[in-house]
Design a protein around this motif. Sequence first.
Motif, short mmCIF file in Angstrom:
data_model
loop_
_atom_site.label_atom_id
_atom_site.label_comp_id
_atom_site.label_asym_id
_atom_site.label_seq_id
_atom_site.Cartn_x
_atom_site.Cartn_y
_atom_site.Cartn_z
N PHE A 6 29.27 -1.55 -27.65
CA PHE A 6 28.74 -2.52 -26.69
C PHE A 6 29.43 -2.35 -25.35
O PHE A 6 30.57 -1.90 -25.25
CB PHE A 6 28.93 -3.95 -27.19
N GLU A 7 28.73 -2.78 -24.31
CA GLU A 7 29.21 -2.71 -22.93
C GLU A 7 29.67 -1.30 -22.56
O GLU A 7 30.76 -1.09 -22.03
CB GLU A 7 30.32 -3.73 -22.68
N VAL A 8 28.83 -0.32 -22.86
CA VAL A 8 29.10 1.07 -22.47
C VAL A 8 28.93 1.14 -20.95
O VAL A 8 27.85 0.87 -20.42
CB VAL A 8 28.14 2.05 -23.17
N LYS A 9 29.99 1.49 -20.24
CA LYS A 9 30.00 1.50 -18.78
C LYS A 9 29.49 2.85 -18.28
O LYS A 9 30.25 3.81 -18.16
CB LYS A 9 31.40 1.20 -18.27
N GLU A 10 28.21 2.92 -17.98
CA GLU A 10 27.57 4.17 -17.59
C GLU A 10 28.22 4.84 -16.39
O GLU A 10 28.34 6.05 -16.34
CB GLU A 10 26.09 3.95 -17.30
N SER A 11 28.64 4.05 -15.42
CA SER A 11 29.22 4.61 -14.20
C SER A 11 30.55 5.31 -14.47
O SER A 11 30.99 6.14 -13.68
CB SER A 11 29.42 3.51 -13.15
N LYS A 12 31.19 5.02 -15.58
CA LYS A 12 32.49 5.61 -15.90
C LYS A 12 32.39 6.78 -16.88
O LYS A 12 33.37 7.47 -17.12
CB LYS A 12 33.43 4.54 -16.45
N LEU A 13 31.23 6.98 -17.48
CA LEU A 13 31.08 8.05 -18.47
C LEU A 13 31.23 9.42 -17.84
O LEU A 13 30.74 9.67 -16.74
CB LEU A 13 29.71 7.95 -19.15
N ILE A 14 31.88 10.32 -18.54
CA ILE A 14 32.03 11.69 -18.07
C ILE A 14 30.75 12.47 -18.31
O ILE A 14 30.28 13.20 -17.45
CB ILE A 14 33.24 12.36 -18.77
N ALA A 15 30.17 12.32 -19.49
CA ALA A 15 28.89 12.96 -19.82
C ALA A 15 27.80 11.91 -19.64
O ALA A 15 27.76 10.92 -20.36
CB ALA A 15 28.91 13.48 -21.25
N PRO A 16 26.90 12.11 -18.66
CA PRO A 16 25.89 11.09 -18.39
C PRO A 16 24.83 10.98 -19.50
O PRO A 16 24.61 11.92 -20.26
CB PRO A 16 25.26 11.57 -17.08
N ILE A 17 24.21 9.82 -19.54
CA ILE A 17 23.14 9.55 -20.52
C ILE A 17 21.85 9.35 -19.74
O ILE A 17 21.77 8.47 -18.88
CB ILE A 17 23.49 8.32 -21.37
N ALA A 18 20.84 10.17 -20.05
CA ALA A 18 19.55 10.10 -19.35
C ALA A 18 18.73 8.92 -19.87
O ALA A 18 18.92 8.46 -21.00
CB ALA A 18 18.78 11.41 -19.55
N ASP A 19 17.80 8.46 -19.04
CA ASP A 19 16.92 7.36 -19.44
C ASP A 19 16.14 7.70 -20.70
O ASP A 19 15.92 6.84 -21.55
CB ASP A 19 15.95 7.00 -18.31
N LYS A 20 15.73 8.96 -20.85
CA LYS A 20 14.97 9.35 -22.05
C LYS A 20 15.82 9.25 -23.31
O LYS A 20 15.30 9.00 -24.39
CB LYS A 20 14.42 10.76 -21.89
N ASP A 21 17.14 9.42 -23.19
CA ASP A 21 18.03 9.26 -24.34
C ASP A 21 18.10 7.79 -24.76
O ASP A 21 18.22 7.48 -25.94
CB ASP A 21 19.45 9.74 -24.03
N LYS A 22 18.03 6.91 -23.79
CA LYS A 22 18.18 5.48 -24.09
C LYS A 22 17.03 4.96 -24.95
O LYS A 22 17.18 3.94 -25.61
CB LYS A 22 18.28 4.69 -22.79
N ASP A 23 15.91 5.66 -24.94
CA ASP A 23 14.79 5.24 -25.79
C ASP A 23 15.20 5.19 -27.26
O ASP A 23 14.77 4.33 -28.01
CB ASP A 23 13.59 6.19 -25.64
N THR A 24 16.04 6.15 -27.68
CA THR A 24 16.47 6.20 -29.09
C THR A 24 17.80 5.49 -29.31
O THR A 24 18.22 5.31 -30.45
CB THR A 24 16.60 7.66 -29.57
#
Length: 195
Positions: free
Chosen positions: A168-186
Amino acid sequence: MAAGLKYELDPRPYYPEFCRFETVYRLAGGFNLVTDNLEQGAKIPPLAPLSIDFATRKATVVKNVRVVEDAAVSSTTIKIAKGSLAYAGMIVGTGSAGATVSSIDKSNPDYDVITLSAAFGAATTKGKILFEASAAGGTTVKNKANFLNYAWTKVEPGATVDGVGRAFEVKESKLIAPIADKDKDTLKGVYIFIS
């Protein structure tokens, strides 16, 4: 010469907290890391997106890149964040446009530059996440994320990764490997993302 101790300290860089750690649920058992198109010795960061196949117990790293400077529709070069797992021959896409990476220049300490085999076909803005596409049109994701990586993992023969089943509360702005919007679907419902 006097006897003494010599310390060779290599301090680890400071990394911010990527999520609320007390909410992390680690999956049982490890998964064999698929090392195709990964540089030997590279490191897979925590919360990097993974495509895990439970039947074969294999995990493929989802290779996304974050754009660090606006690029025009006709651009054949795009500046991306350091530390990406991009490789020559990879197809990057947005869902509506895409192109093949012909080379990567890592000489600048602040960003990498990917050179494309043709104009990208769409303007890209700073902060945009490009995903690895399965075809040159850039519409379909090659490997769709279904879990995130638990801890730093060195790419080497026989490497294994552990999956995060919930965070929970995964801070996208701090991630080293980004997560694309298409990944968030799953990833919806299992992970809660904040900016």
